[in-house]
Design an enzyme around this catalytic site. Structure first.
Site: not given
Ligand code: A2P
Length: 350
Positions: A140, A255
């Site tokens: 990710c 993130h």
């Protein structure tokens, strides 16, 4: 590119989602609906714990099946997002039955017969069906990073990059987000709350943890090693020098990454802004004014990579810093997988 939903289309693929009840699986379902991904049949698969649950997709009800009871013979494309051990056991069963698998775990990413794909970077890998029958979805944090590094490498050449990540609790699925919420409540109650963390050690509430995944003998973590090896494979740069520190932060979703890049030749900030802004599905926040920047809470549920804090360094004209934020469940997992499926459909590889 958006495909039109037409469940009756005889050539549309039969799709299975393994891990359909999880955080990435649910996001996959949302994206299939939002983007109108075409399918002829849809199967929702999870553990025996969820068998019999009914989920609605595109206005139709589907009963979740236990993977042990599921027959992959009727599947053209299987999205796997149920953890590495599930993929190790069941992906070979699915490919043996004839399905092409888009796998969101680490199980096959570094397998030489399995392409590791970020469609905005290396979609050409999807021109033909992979030998293994599997297409791996990268880590990710790696996905948004390589989407920016591609443009920088092509214009200036990368000498080295230094990255620190600020990774959200949703990287561990629903249970990660729940633990962040529970640990935050427990911390506010005081030291006698009796709360015992299951996933994040020490507790993630009011804390940051510079360790994601297990430690390696090198002192780096597996997450940090994944970012290096996967970036090299996706970009086709086997000697790329990227070094990272991966940190879990008390953010529910999205993130962030602080990225320092040193290039082969001098970089002009205005041109860098132009190069980054021209990349597909990227938004530069400090295009006009250096004081604007993206944050996780503001860009949550977005299908683009957000960039800001673009700064040329004062003592090295070849180097600069930037800050990126990307929805890890979408950009970093489900959206990348759906975009792989869209590219496969477009190329007639399915
Ligand atoms: P279940 O809901 O039945 O446990 P998350 O990433 O949010 O934790 O979700 C993980 C997903 O993987 C869920 O859909 C979960 O199903 C599924 N899963 C976990 N373990 C297994 C297993 N052994 N077999 C099949 N699916 C699994």
């Amino acid at each position: 590119m958006t495909l039109v939903t037409d469940a009756a289309a005889p050539t549309a693929p039969r799709i299975a989602i393994v891990g359909a009840t999880g955080a990435v699986g649910s996001t996959l379902i949302e994206l299939i609906e939002e983007r109108g991904l075409r399918y002829r049949e849809l199967y929702l698969v999870a553990s025996a714990r969820s068998a019999g649950r009914v989920l609605t997709v595109d206005g139709r009800e589907y009963t979740v099946r236990a993977i042990e009871e599921f027959d992959f013979t009727d599947v053209d494309v299987a999205f796997f997002s149920a953890g590495t051990s599930v993929s190790q056991k069941w992906v070979p069963v699915a490919t043996e039955a004839g399905a092409i698998v888009i796998d969101n775990t680490i199980a096959f990413r570094m397998d030489p017969d399995t392409p590791l794909v970020v469609p905005q970077v290396n979609a050409h890998e999807l021109d033909r069906r992979p030998k293994s029958g599997v297409i791996a979805n990268p880590n990710c944090s790696t996905i948004p990073l390589v989407r920016l590094l591609r443009g920088i490498e092509d214009r200036w050449g990368i000498r080295n990059a230094v990255v620190s990540t600020y990774q959200a609790a949703s990287g561990l699925g629903y249970s990660g987000v729940e633990e962040l919420q529970e640990s935050t409540r427990a911390s506010l109650q005081g030291p006698d709350s009796g709360f015992e963390p299951q996933h994040f050690h020490p507790t993630l509430a009011f804390n940051v943890i510079p360790k994601i995944d297990r430690f390696l003998d090198s002192g780096f973590t597996m997450e940090e090693e994944k970012m290096l090896q996967e970036s090299r494979k996706i970009l086709g740069l086997p000697h790329l020098d990227v070094t990272t520190t991966c940190v879990r932060v008390p953010v529910a979703n999205c993130h962030s990454e602080s990225v320092y890049v040193e290039c082969q030749s001098p970089v002009d900030r205005a041109e860098l802004v132009e190069v980054l802004a021209a990349l597909p599905e990227v938004r530069v926040h400090d295009r006009e004014t250096v004081t604007s920047f993206p944050t996780p809470a503001v860009v949550d549920s977005s299908d683009i990579v957000h960039v800001g804090r673009i700064r040329a360094t004062q003592n090295n004209p070849r180097a600069f810093w930037l800050w990126l934020v990307a929805d890890n469940l979408r950009i970093g997992a489900a959206l990348n997988a759906v975009q792989i499926a869209e590219e496969l459909a477009e190329r007639g590889t399915l």
